[in-house]
Design a protein around this motif. Structure first.
Motif, mmCIF file in Angstrom:
data_model
loop_
_atom_site.group_PDB
_atom_site.id
_atom_site.type_symbol
_atom_site.label_atom_id
_atom_site.label_comp_id
_atom_site.label_asym_id
_atom_site.label_seq_id
_atom_site.Cartn_x
_atom_site.Cartn_y
_atom_site.Cartn_z
ATOM 1 N N UNK A 42 0.824 -1.209 0.000
ATOM 2 C CA UNK A 42 0.000 0.000 0.000
ATOM 3 C C UNK A 42 0.852 1.249 0.000
ATOM 4 N N UNK A 43 1.880 1.260 0.893
ATOM 5 C CA UNK A 43 2.776 2.413 0.929
ATOM 6 C C UNK A 43 3.499 2.575 -0.409
ATOM 7 N N UNK A 44 3.904 1.434 -0.982
ATOM 8 C CA UNK A 44 4.567 1.521 -2.279
ATOM 9 C C UNK A 44 3.651 2.103 -3.343
ATOM 10 N N UNK A 45 2.385 1.666 -3.329
ATOM 11 C CA UNK A 45 1.417 2.190 -4.290
ATOM 12 C C UNK A 45 1.161 3.673 -4.056
ATOM 13 N N UNK A 46 0.956 4.046 -2.767
ATOM 14 C CA UNK A 46 0.729 5.452 -2.455
ATOM 15 C C UNK A 46 1.985 6.285 -2.735
ATOM 16 N N UNK A 47 3.151 5.694 -2.482
ATOM 17 C CA UNK A 47 4.395 6.397 -2.784
ATOM 18 C C UNK A 47 4.535 6.687 -4.267
ATOM 19 N N UNK A 48 4.112 5.718 -5.083
ATOM 20 C CA UNK A 48 4.150 5.950 -6.537
ATOM 21 C C UNK A 48 3.211 7.089 -6.905
ATOM 22 N N UNK A 90 -0.968 14.974 -3.579
ATOM 23 C CA UNK A 90 0.266 14.484 -2.960
ATOM 24 C C UNK A 90 0.144 14.473 -1.444
ATOM 25 N N UNK A 91 -0.493 15.497 -0.904
ATOM 26 C CA UNK A 91 -0.680 15.543 0.550
ATOM 27 C C UNK A 91 -1.592 14.412 1.012
ATOM 28 N N UNK A 92 -2.665 14.142 0.251
ATOM 29 C CA UNK A 92 -3.577 13.064 0.612
ATOM 30 C C UNK A 92 -2.896 11.700 0.522
ATOM 31 N N UNK A 93 -2.079 11.510 -0.505
ATOM 32 C CA UNK A 93 -1.405 10.225 -0.702
ATOM 33 C C UNK A 93 -0.418 9.910 0.405
ATOM 34 N N UNK A 94 0.090 10.943 1.074
ATOM 35 C CA UNK A 94 1.080 10.730 2.132
ATOM 36 C C UNK A 94 0.499 10.933 3.526
ATOM 37 N N UNK A 95 -0.847 10.999 3.618
ATOM 38 C CA UNK A 95 -1.450 11.306 4.901
ATOM 39 C C UNK A 95 -2.338 10.232 5.482
ATOM 40 N N UNK A 96 -2.384 9.031 4.860
ATOM 41 C CA UNK A 96 -3.273 7.989 5.382
ATOM 42 C C UNK A 96 -2.554 7.116 6.416
ATOM 43 N N UNK A 97 -3.287 6.231 7.131
ATOM 44 C CA UNK A 97 -2.665 5.395 8.168
ATOM 45 C C UNK A 97 -1.550 4.494 7.654
ATOM 46 N N UNK A 98 -1.703 3.998 6.442
ATOM 47 C CA UNK A 98 -0.651 3.139 5.886
ATOM 48 C C UNK A 98 0.668 3.873 5.746
ATOM 49 N N UNK A 99 0.596 5.136 5.306
ATOM 50 C CA UNK A 99 1.825 5.933 5.173
ATOM 51 C C UNK A 99 2.431 6.207 6.553
ATOM 52 N N UNK A 112 10.169 8.422 4.044
ATOM 53 C CA UNK A 112 8.727 8.619 3.930
ATOM 54 C C UNK A 112 8.292 9.874 4.695
ATOM 55 N N UNK A 113 8.888 10.111 5.869
ATOM 56 C CA UNK A 113 8.566 11.318 6.630
ATOM 57 C C UNK A 113 8.976 12.571 5.867
ATOM 58 N N UNK A 114 10.128 12.525 5.202
ATOM 59 C CA UNK A 114 10.586 13.679 4.423
ATOM 60 C C UNK A 114 9.659 13.943 3.245
ATOM 61 N N UNK A 115 9.221 12.888 2.557
ATOM 62 C CA UNK A 115 8.289 13.058 1.439
ATOM 63 C C UNK A 115 6.995 13.703 1.935
ATOM 64 N N UNK A 116 6.542 13.274 3.111
ATOM 65 C CA UNK A 116 5.329 13.862 3.687
ATOM 66 C C UNK A 116 5.525 15.354 3.949
#
Length: 594
Positions: A42-48, A90-99, A112-116
């Motif tokens: 999930x994180x990989x998908x959201x990261x993409x 981008x903010x939504x993709x890095x703001x869910x529980x999986x991230x 991941x924290x830096x990307x957020x």
């Protein structure tokens, strides 16, 4: 002996429970493993997704910045809508529980924290800073027909303050991201974003301060007068060049006029010398209080401006409200906005030639009286064009921003409450006595009375060294000075006073200022230990080295320094602005806490 039935049944129950516990552990492990694997996926998908949105948002932010500066507001509004969509995604993709779960993992968690943080910063800029900038009419910040509309300027202040606050908050959030353990791609992206926001912050900060203080400075509450002084970079002083030509500027209700012009030579010599701080006198003797051309031997502009104001008062009997200093490079930037300007005497000033015209050709082609008249006429012509020509406000603000960033425009108000508004900004030119990041100063003063500063090409590199036990840090400075002066053919106006040795050799006094609370440990000129004059100014140790450079030669000065205690961050170089920009570099190192 036969085993009783009760004992056999008990053992069977224990074995059954053990098998159930094993199955339960295996089931829990399977579920947790599935969750972890699913979380990674999930994180990989959201990261993409986040990466795609961030790449799009970064490109749109750069495009929007160019459109705002270029004045294409219709396209800027469309670009802003697209930026907000991409930055929000981008903010939504890095703001869910999986991230969030991914941020807790070792190794990848920091990235991941830096990307957020990056996603949040761009989204904040898209929703808070850029809309405020687009709502502001930047034309209110530049004069029209010799006058600034002070009412409109005050009305724009709230939007500019909001934009500046959003930019600085985003920058502070990015500053909190540790970079040492980030993968190179994210570290590079973070550095690029910080640099872009720094550039934006300098623009919004300057516009915000301008909107807040300009009405008062320009006579909203009564007439004001200022000395506009030209720093002659052909004869170097610590803040740029010696104070040569000056003009008196009067502002009343937003209308600005040039009243009179003159030169520092008119002031003569002051005996006894004006009162100096003991620290300044120990380093520079009584010269700053004796000669108008030497008030800025010290790099602390408020000191120099206060001395010059008092000299003007004693000479003219008039008192001004402040001092504004510029140099010919500022004129070159302004001419890019105004276009070519004609000067009486069949001379046209253009952006890419005005520095040479004022700092070289004037001394080769005119005598002393002609030089002064040319300088005065050139300043008046550019000033008049700035006030009366129809100029693109964004081009003009860009010229001012670059000039202030390079410390080529300096301003001091004689009213303490106004001066405090500028604080330790580059516009104020004040050496701070306290600092969070160490600042190394390299300031140049001509030592011969010649006009060879135009031909000098300085470079400086600061390398961060070892950590000391007392909380200080070692720094290494390498300063080089190259002369492009010819070996013959220059006039007496350029070569200056008679002196021993080759008159084409530039003699420069290099003042080395340690960080606040720090020290200058020693110096080597071309690899050999060199004598240093020493003193203190504003909690900084000062060492002065004499460097003589012949035509075509290069001299190298290596200096060892210490920072003050408990300073952090990359060091900053503060140096004398010259006719040709310096080549500078700061070589960082991991923090002492790593």
């Amino acid at each position: 002996m036969a085993e009783s039935g009760g004992r056999r049944r008990g053992r069977r129950r224990l074995r059954r429970r053990a098998r159930q516990r094993v199955r339960r552990v295996l089931l829990i492990g399977l579920v947790v493993g599935s969750l972890l694997l699913g979380g990674v996926g999930w994180v990989g998908f959201r990261g993409w997704q986040a990466r795609a949105h961030l790449v799009n948002a970064a490109g749109l932010a750069r495009e929007l910045s160019a459109q705002v500066i270029g004045g294409d507001l219709d396209r800027a509004q469309r670009t802003l809508a697209a930026l907000q969509e991409q930055a929000g995604a981008a903010r939504a993709a890095t703001g869910d529980p999986g991230w969030w779960l991914g941020q807790q993992a070792p190794y990848a968690g920091d990235d991941l924290a830096a990307v957020r943080r990056i996603a949040v910063a761009i989204d904040d800029l898209a929703r808070r800073a850029f809309p405020a900038l687009l709502q502001t009419d930047l034309a209110t910040l530049v004069p029209h027909q010799g006058r600034l509309d002070l009412a409109r300027l005050r009305a724009a202040s709230a939007a500019l303050t909001a934009a500046d606050a959003a930019v600085r908050e985003s920058r502070a959030n990015l500053d909190a991201v540790p970079t040492e353990d980030l993968v190179s791609q994210i570290r590079t992206a973070l550095a690029g974003l910080r640099a872009e926001i720094d550039r934006l912050a300098s623009l919004t900060g300057a516009a915000d301060r301008g909107a807040r203080v300009l009405p008062t400075l320009l006579g909203a509450d009564g007439p004001r007068s200022y000395l506009l002084v030209s720093q002659n970079l052909a004869e170097l002083r610590a803040t740029g060049g010696m104070f040569g030509a000056y003009a008196v500027i009067r502002a009343d209700g937003g209308r600005i006029r040039m009243q009179k012009q003159g030169t520092s030579a008119e002031f003569g010599r002051f005996t006894p010398a004006l009162r100096l701080d003991d620290e300044v006198r120990r380093i520079y003797t009584d010269l700053p209080g004796t000669y108008p051309a030497d008030v800025n031997l010290t790099p602390n502009f408020p000191t120099a401006a206060g001395l010059y104001r008092e000299m003007y008062r004693r000479h003219s009997g008039s008192t001004v409200d402040g001092v504004l200093a510029v140099d010919p490079v500022v004129l070159s930037y302004l001419l890019r906005a105004t276009g070519p300007v004609s000067v009486p005497g069949d001379t046209t000033l253009v952006s890419d030639q005005v520095v040479r015209a004022l700092l070289s050709d004037a001394y080769q082609q005119r005598d002393g009286t002609g030089q002064d008249a040319f300088f005065a006429a050139s300043a008046a012509a550019v000033f008049d064009a700035f006030l009366t020509k129809k100029v693109d406000p964004r081009a003009l603000l860009s010229a001012f921003d670059r000039s202030i960033t390079e410390r080529r425009i300096l301003f001091w108000s004689a009213r303490p409450e106004e001066q405090r508004t500028f604080g330790d900004s580059r516009l104020a030119g004040a050496l701070p006595e306290q600092e969070t990041a160490p600042t190394v100063g390299v300031f140049l003063n001509d030592g011969s009375g010649a006009k060879l500063g135009y031909y000098l090409r300085p470079t400086a590199t600061v390398t961060v060294g070892d950590c000391a036990d007392d909380g200080r840090r070692q720094l290494r400075l390498r300063f080089t000075l190259h002369s492009t002066a010819p070996a013959s053919g220059l006039t007496d106006s350029v070569l200056g006073l008679a002196k021993a040795g080759d008159p084409y050799t530039a003699r420069t006094l290099v003042a080395l200022y340690s960080p606040a609370g720090g020290a200058v440990l020693g110096a080597r000129l071309d690899g050999r230990a060199t004598a240093l004059g020493s003193g203190m100014e504003r909690r900084r140790q000062v060492a002065v080295a004499t460097v003589e450079v012949a035509p075509g030669a290069t001299r190298t000065l290596d200096v060892d320094l210490l920072t003050g205690r408990n300073t952090a961050g990359a060091p900053e170089l503060w140096h004398t602005p010259t006719a040709t920009p310096w080549t500078t570099q700061v070589v960082p190192a991991p923090s002492c806490n790593q």
